[in-house]
Write a protein that holds these residues in place. Structure first.
Motif, PDB file in Angstrom:
ATOM      1  N   ALA A  21       0.837  -1.207   0.000  1.00 54.18           N
ATOM      2  CA  ALA A  21       0.000   0.000   0.000  1.00 54.18           C
ATOM      3  C   ALA A  21       0.868   1.252   0.000  1.00 54.18           C
ATOM      4  O   ALA A  21       0.600   2.211  -0.737  1.00 54.18           O
ATOM      5  N   HIS A  22       1.907   1.272   0.819  1.00 51.37           N
ATOM      6  CA  HIS A  22       2.869   2.377   0.875  1.00 51.37           C
ATOM      7  C   HIS A  22       3.436   2.637  -0.522  1.00 51.37           C
ATOM      8  O   HIS A  22       3.488   3.782  -0.990  1.00 51.37           O
ATOM      9  N   ALA A  23       3.884   1.577  -1.203  1.00 54.77           N
ATOM     10  CA  ALA A  23       4.532   1.729  -2.506  1.00 54.77           C
ATOM     11  C   ALA A  23       3.586   2.327  -3.538  1.00 54.77           C
ATOM     12  O   ALA A  23       3.956   3.260  -4.274  1.00 54.77           O
ATOM     13  N   PHE A  24       2.362   1.813  -3.618  1.00 58.80           N
ATOM     14  CA  PHE A  24       1.421   2.325  -4.616  1.00 58.80           C
ATOM     15  C   PHE A  24       0.967   3.746  -4.284  1.00 58.80           C
ATOM     16  O   PHE A  24       0.846   4.587  -5.183  1.00 58.80           O
ATOM     17  N   ALA A  25       0.720   4.031  -2.997  1.00 68.60           N
ATOM     18  CA  ALA A  25       0.307   5.378  -2.621  1.00 68.60           C
ATOM     19  C   ALA A  25       1.417   6.384  -2.896  1.00 68.60           C
ATOM     20  O   ALA A  25       1.165   7.498  -3.366  1.00 68.60           O
ATOM     21  N   SER A  26       2.658   5.994  -2.633  1.00 68.41           N
ATOM     22  CA  SER A  26       3.802   6.872  -2.906  1.00 68.41           C
ATOM     23  C   SER A  26       3.934   7.160  -4.395  1.00 68.41           C
ATOM     24  O   SER A  26       4.430   8.225  -4.786  1.00 68.41           O
ATOM     25  N   ALA A  27       3.507   6.198  -5.221  1.00 65.75           N
ATOM     26  CA  ALA A  27       3.585   6.366  -6.671  1.00 65.75           C
ATOM     27  C   ALA A  27       2.405   7.153  -7.231  1.00 65.75           C
ATOM     28  O   ALA A  27       2.323   7.350  -8.447  1.00 65.75           O
ATOM     29  N   GLY A  28       1.490   7.570  -6.358  1.00 58.87           N
ATOM     30  CA  GLY A  28       0.377   8.408  -6.789  1.00 58.87           C
ATOM     31  C   GLY A  28      -0.961   7.717  -6.896  1.00 58.87           C
ATOM     32  O   GLY A  28      -1.976   8.367  -7.206  1.00 58.87           O
ATOM     33  N   PRO A 146       8.906  -0.951   0.674  1.00 56.22           N
ATOM     34  CA  PRO A 146       9.274   0.388   0.205  1.00 56.22           C
ATOM     35  C   PRO A 146      10.737   0.505  -0.230  1.00 56.22           C
ATOM     36  O   PRO A 146      11.048   1.243  -1.167  1.00 56.22           O
ATOM     37  N   ALA A 147      11.640  -0.206   0.433  1.00 60.37           N
ATOM     38  CA  ALA A 147      13.069  -0.076   0.141  1.00 60.37           C
ATOM     39  C   ALA A 147      13.560  -1.070  -0.906  1.00 60.37           C
ATOM     40  O   ALA A 147      14.610  -0.861  -1.510  1.00 60.37           O
ATOM     41  N   SER A 148      12.827  -2.154  -1.125  1.00 64.05           N
ATOM     42  CA  SER A 148      13.284  -3.190  -2.048  1.00 64.05           C
ATOM     43  C   SER A 148      13.100  -2.750  -3.495  1.00 64.05           C
ATOM     44  O   SER A 148      12.089  -2.151  -3.857  1.00 64.05           O
ATOM     45  N   GLN A 149      14.077  -3.081  -4.332  1.00 64.75           N
ATOM     46  CA  GLN A 149      14.020  -2.699  -5.743  1.00 64.75           C
ATOM     47  C   GLN A 149      13.383  -3.759  -6.632  1.00 64.75           C
ATOM     48  O   GLN A 149      13.030  -3.487  -7.773  1.00 64.75           O
ATOM     49  N   LEU A 150      13.217  -4.975  -6.105  1.00 68.07           N
ATOM     50  CA  LEU A 150      12.838  -6.105  -6.951  1.00 68.07           C
ATOM     51  C   LEU A 150      11.390  -6.537  -6.727  1.00 68.07           C
ATOM     52  O   LEU A 150      10.900  -6.552  -5.602  1.00 68.07           O
ATOM     53  N   VAL A 151      10.719  -6.901  -7.828  1.00 68.45           N
ATOM     54  CA  VAL A 151       9.433  -7.600  -7.775  1.00 68.45           C
ATOM     55  C   VAL A 151       9.472  -8.707  -8.821  1.00 68.45           C
ATOM     56  O   VAL A 151       9.801  -8.457  -9.985  1.00 68.45           O
ATOM     57  N   GLU A 152       9.156  -9.924  -8.403  1.00 69.77           N
ATOM     58  CA  GLU A 152       9.031 -11.029  -9.358  1.00 69.77           C
ATOM     59  C   GLU A 152       7.622 -11.035  -9.938  1.00 69.77           C
ATOM     60  O   GLU A 152       6.643 -11.068  -9.192  1.00 69.77           O
ATOM     61  N   VAL A 153       7.529 -11.010 -11.245  1.00 67.07           N
ATOM     62  CA  VAL A 153       6.258 -11.203 -11.938  1.00 67.07           C
ATOM     63  C   VAL A 153       6.185 -12.676 -12.311  1.00 67.07           C
ATOM     64  O   VAL A 153       6.985 -13.157 -13.125  1.00 67.07           O
ATOM     65  N   VAL A 154       5.265 -13.402 -11.695  1.00 65.09           N
ATOM     66  CA  VAL A 154       5.204 -14.855 -11.867  1.00 65.09           C
ATOM     67  C   VAL A 154       4.018 -15.195 -12.768  1.00 65.09           C
ATOM     68  O   VAL A 154       2.860 -14.896 -12.445  1.00 65.09           O
ATOM     69  N   VAL A 155       4.328 -15.825 -13.887  1.00 65.00           N
ATOM     70  CA  VAL A 155       3.336 -16.068 -14.931  1.00 65.00           C
ATOM     71  C   VAL A 155       2.851 -17.512 -14.863  1.00 65.00           C
ATOM     72  O   VAL A 155       3.621 -18.461 -15.059  1.00 65.00           O
ATOM     73  N   GLY A 156       1.567 -17.673 -14.582  1.00 67.81           N
ATOM     74  CA  GLY A 156       0.968 -19.002 -14.572  1.00 67.81           C
ATOM     75  C   GLY A 156       0.631 -19.468 -15.975  1.00 67.81           C
ATOM     76  O   GLY A 156       0.610 -18.668 -16.928  1.00 67.81           O
ATOM     77  N   TRP A 170       3.126  -2.022 -13.891  1.00 69.11           N
ATOM     78  CA  TRP A 170       2.870  -1.621 -12.496  1.00 69.11           C
ATOM     79  C   TRP A 170       4.177  -1.576 -11.703  1.00 69.11           C
ATOM     80  O   TRP A 170       4.408  -0.656 -10.928  1.00 69.11           O
ATOM     81  N   VAL A 171       5.008  -2.585 -11.906  1.00 68.03           N
ATOM     82  CA  VAL A 171       6.284  -2.625 -11.186  1.00 68.03           C
ATOM     83  C   VAL A 171       7.144  -1.423 -11.574  1.00 68.03           C
ATOM     84  O   VAL A 171       7.740  -0.759 -10.714  1.00 68.03           O
ATOM     85  N   GLU A 172       7.191  -1.126 -12.858  1.00 69.56           N
ATOM     86  CA  GLU A 172       7.964   0.029 -13.327  1.00 69.56           C
ATOM     87  C   GLU A 172       7.413   1.323 -12.740  1.00 69.56           C
ATOM     88  O   GLU A 172       8.166   2.225 -12.354  1.00 69.56           O
ATOM     89  N   GLU A 173       6.087   1.412 -12.656  1.00 69.30           N
ATOM     90  CA  GLU A 173       5.432   2.579 -12.067  1.00 69.30           C
ATOM     91  C   GLU A 173       5.878   2.808 -10.628  1.00 69.30           C
ATOM     92  O   GLU A 173       5.989   3.946 -10.162  1.00 69.30           O
ATOM     93  N   VAL A 177      12.228  -2.894 -10.210  1.00 67.43           N
ATOM     94  CA  VAL A 177      12.639  -3.690 -11.361  1.00 67.43           C
ATOM     95  C   VAL A 177      11.863  -5.007 -11.351  1.00 67.43           C
ATOM     96  O   VAL A 177      11.827  -5.707 -10.333  1.00 67.43           O
ATOM     97  N   ALA A 178      11.267  -5.339 -12.488  1.00 67.36           N
ATOM     98  CA  ALA A 178      10.532  -6.599 -12.619  1.00 67.36           C
ATOM     99  C   ALA A 178      11.426  -7.667 -13.227  1.00 67.36           C
ATOM    100  O   ALA A 178      12.112  -7.423 -14.212  1.00 67.36           O
ATOM    101  N   VAL A 179      11.436  -8.839 -12.589  1.00 65.91           N
ATOM    102  CA  VAL A 179      11.986 -10.023 -13.246  1.00 65.91           C
ATOM    103  C   VAL A 179      10.803 -10.957 -13.484  1.00 65.91           C
ATOM    104  O   VAL A 179      10.007 -11.204 -12.580  1.00 65.91           O
ATOM    105  N   THR A 180      10.681 -11.436 -14.703  1.00 62.17           N
ATOM    106  CA  THR A 180       9.522 -12.245 -15.084  1.00 62.17           C
ATOM    107  C   THR A 180       9.925 -13.706 -15.136  1.00 62.17           C
ATOM    108  O   THR A 180      10.895 -14.062 -15.815  1.00 62.17           O
TER     109      THR A 180
END
Length: 282
Positions: A21-28, A146-156, A170-173, A177-180
């Motif tokens: 929630a912090h991350a998305f709210a901070s991004a606007g 908030p401090a982490s730079q990484l998000v894994e995008v996991v594709v089913g 969304w991750v870029e927003e 950094v997204a790793v897929t």
């Protein structure tokens, strides 16, 4: 209530949910955080405010705290999710619990894209219990969010291509950094991170070296920002144990949890959140 592309829902306001929630709210974005009781909703609001104030002190917040906080609403009414374009599930790492929550999200926000913050559970297993499995993707955030730079995008196997592109955006927003990765046991990060952590625990168990020295070997010798045992304390020994048990069931004995890890969890030594793990925390 119609869907609003600017709104993100977060189901669960614990440490991870509050961070998301912090991350998305901070991004606007405007954010709706759903909790089960008024007390837990108030606690979630407090967590978010605390991390936002800390970010402001560190100079990493894009707007004054009161402005960002105005974008966040905590509630116990699941109907509030209906306005969200994206809803992120952020409840504890248990298949049945996550499946129930995801089904509830689908019921209350039928037009929303849905993401699960699982760190190791199968996206396909979770999607198989939904009416619209193509609308589910994994967004594995890291703690502290908030401090982490990484998000894994996991594709089913049934995740739509459109949703994959949206998830990466969304991750870029968020300035991350997204790793897929393809849906597989432990994905990329948990599988490698747990393997290293379990071997470090075995080394302590066998008296090879102290936790301090094992961590120093990895931070100084391999330039890891944190050693595997301190990281385990931050993640939570109970979380590490649950992931290891899951991976052992999927991938075999090489992920079998060491006895020392089980003993510490049984004793309530869960890491930073309990004050004691492989280290003592103030």
């Amino acid at each position: 209530m119609s869907r609003d592309e600017e709104v993100v829902g977060v189901f669960g306001g614990g440490r991870m949910g509050a961070g998301i929630a912090h991350a998305f709210a901070s991004a606007g974005r405007r954010v709706v955080v759903l909790e089960l009781t008024r007390a837990t909703a108030l606690a979630a609001q407090g967590r978010i405010e605390t991390t936002l104030r800390r970010a402001e002190e560190l100079g990493t917040l894009s707007a004054p705290v009161h402005v960002v906080l105005e974008r966040v609403r905590t509630t116990t009414d699941p109907a509030a999710l209906r306005e969200a374009a994206l809803v992120v599930e952020a409840v504890p790492e248990a298949v049945d619990l996550k499946a129930r929550v995801l089904a509830a999200i689908e019921d209350h926000a039928p037009d929303a894209w849905v993401a699960t913050n699982t760190s190791s559970l199968s996206i396909e297993v979770l999607a198989s219990r939904l009416s619209r499995p193509e609308r589910l993707v994994g967004l594995h955030f890291f703690n502290p969010v908030p401090a982490s730079q990484l998000v894994e995008v996991v594709v089913g196997p049934r995740t739509s291509e459109e949703l994959v592109h949206r998830a990466q955006a969304w991750v870029e927003e968020l300035g991350k950094v997204a790793v897929t990765v393809r849906d597989s046991p432990g994905f990329a990060s948990s599988r490698l991170g747990v393997a290293l952590a379990l071997e470090a625990v075995r080394m302590v168990e066998e008296g090879v070296a102290s936790a301090d020295d094992i961590d120093a070997a990895m931070t100084l010798g391999y330039k890891h920002p944190l050693g595997p045992l301190r990281t385990t304390d931050l993640v939570g020994l109970d979380v590490r144990l649950a992931i290891a048990e899951h991976l052992a069931g999927e991938l075999g004995e090489r992920f079998a949890p060491p006895a020392l890890l089980r003993e510490k969890v049984a004793a309530g030594h869960l890491g930073r959140k309990s004050g004691q793990g492989f280290y003592t925390w103030g």
